[in-house]
Motif scaffolding. Structure first.
Motif, short mmCIF file in Angstrom:
data_model
loop_
_atom_site.label_atom_id
_atom_site.label_comp_id
_atom_site.label_asym_id
_atom_site.label_seq_id
_atom_site.Cartn_x
_atom_site.Cartn_y
_atom_site.Cartn_z
N LYS A 92 0.87 -1.17 0.00
CA LYS A 92 0.00 0.00 0.00
C LYS A 92 0.90 1.22 0.00
CE LYS A 92 -3.08 -3.11 1.18
NZ LYS A 92 -2.77 -4.50 0.96
N ARG A 93 0.59 2.20 -0.88
CA ARG A 93 1.43 3.39 -0.98
C ARG A 93 0.58 4.63 -0.87
NH1 ARG A 93 7.09 3.33 -2.53
NH2 ARG A 93 6.45 5.47 -2.67
N GLY A 94 1.12 5.64 -0.22
CA GLY A 94 0.47 6.95 -0.18
C GLY A 94 -0.75 6.99 0.70
N PHE A 95 -1.44 8.10 0.63
CA PHE A 95 -2.65 8.28 1.41
C PHE A 95 -3.50 9.36 0.76
CE2 PHE A 95 -0.08 11.75 2.72
CZ PHE A 95 -0.92 12.73 3.21
N THR A 96 -4.74 9.48 1.18
CA THR A 96 -5.64 10.51 0.68
C THR A 96 -5.79 11.56 1.77
OG1 THR A 96 -6.83 8.88 -0.59
CG2 THR A 96 -7.95 10.97 -0.21
N ASN A 97 -5.40 12.78 1.45
CA ASN A 97 -5.49 13.86 2.42
C ASN A 97 -6.94 14.30 2.54
OD1 ASN A 97 -5.21 16.09 4.01
ND2 ASN A 97 -3.84 17.20 2.65
N ILE A 98 -7.54 14.12 3.72
CA ILE A 98 -8.96 14.46 3.89
C ILE A 98 -9.17 15.97 3.97
CG2 ILE A 98 -9.58 12.26 4.94
CD1 ILE A 98 -9.51 13.79 7.69
N ARG A 131 -7.72 18.14 1.90
CA ARG A 131 -7.39 18.73 0.60
C ARG A 131 -8.54 19.59 0.10
NH1 ARG A 131 -8.58 17.19 -4.54
NH2 ARG A 131 -7.18 18.00 -6.12
#
Length: 166
Positions: free
Chosen positions: A62-68, A70
């Motif tokens: 798993k790579r990265g993340f979602t910035n909530i 943004r």
């Protein structure tokens, strides 16, 4: 041809298979599910199960993340504004705001956040109201004698509540 003479083509609609309605139906007794086992039970979902092997969705990294937090901006470039002024869809003497851009179909909703970017060239003095603008875009508009009005963020920052005397 009359309305009472209209009918389906042959085999246009197929009858629903009625399962569990006796041995003569062909899908009686076990209702087409075979004998016993996990798949014969109701409510069992085994998506992603690979027979005890580690499933692919757990093997892959798993790579990265979602910035909530943004804030999605719609980019508005100088070349687009200049084109709209040239075809006389925008009056450069009036303030260009989100309502103007909404009426032209550039933004889909009035709540959309707009960011002015300095891509392309603009030769006309404009007064524009946006939610954000790049530093080079601000400089360019002010050199031409125009102005940029930046809307303040209406969303208040959430602060943790203080617990007193617990």
């Amino acid at each position: 041809m009359n309305l009472n003479e209209i009918k389906d083509n042959n085999n246009a609609s197929k009858e629903k298979k009625r399962i569990g309605r006796g041995i003569g139906s062909g899908t009686g007794k076990t209702s087409g599910k075979g004998h016993k086992g996990q798949k014969a039970r109701s409510g069992v979902s085994i998506k992603g199960f690979e027979g005890g092997q580690m499933p692919i969705h757990r093997r892959l990294p798993k790579r990265g993340f979602t910035n909530i937090n943004r804030i999605p901006y719609i980019a508005l470039n100088f070349n687009r504004i200049e084109n709209l002024i040239n075809v006389k869809k925008i009056d450069p003497n009036k303030i260009i705001n989100s309502q103007t851009l909404f009426d032209l179909g550039i933004v889909k909703t009035l709540k959309s956040k707009i960011k002015l970017l300095a891509k392309g060239e603009i030769k006309t003095k404009i007064n524009i109201e946006v939610d954000a603008a790049s530093a080079s875009a601000k400089d360019f508009v002010e050199k031409l004698g125009g102005s940029i009005i930046i809307n303040e963020n209406k969303k208040l920052a959430l602060k943790p509540s203080k617990k007193v005397g617990v």
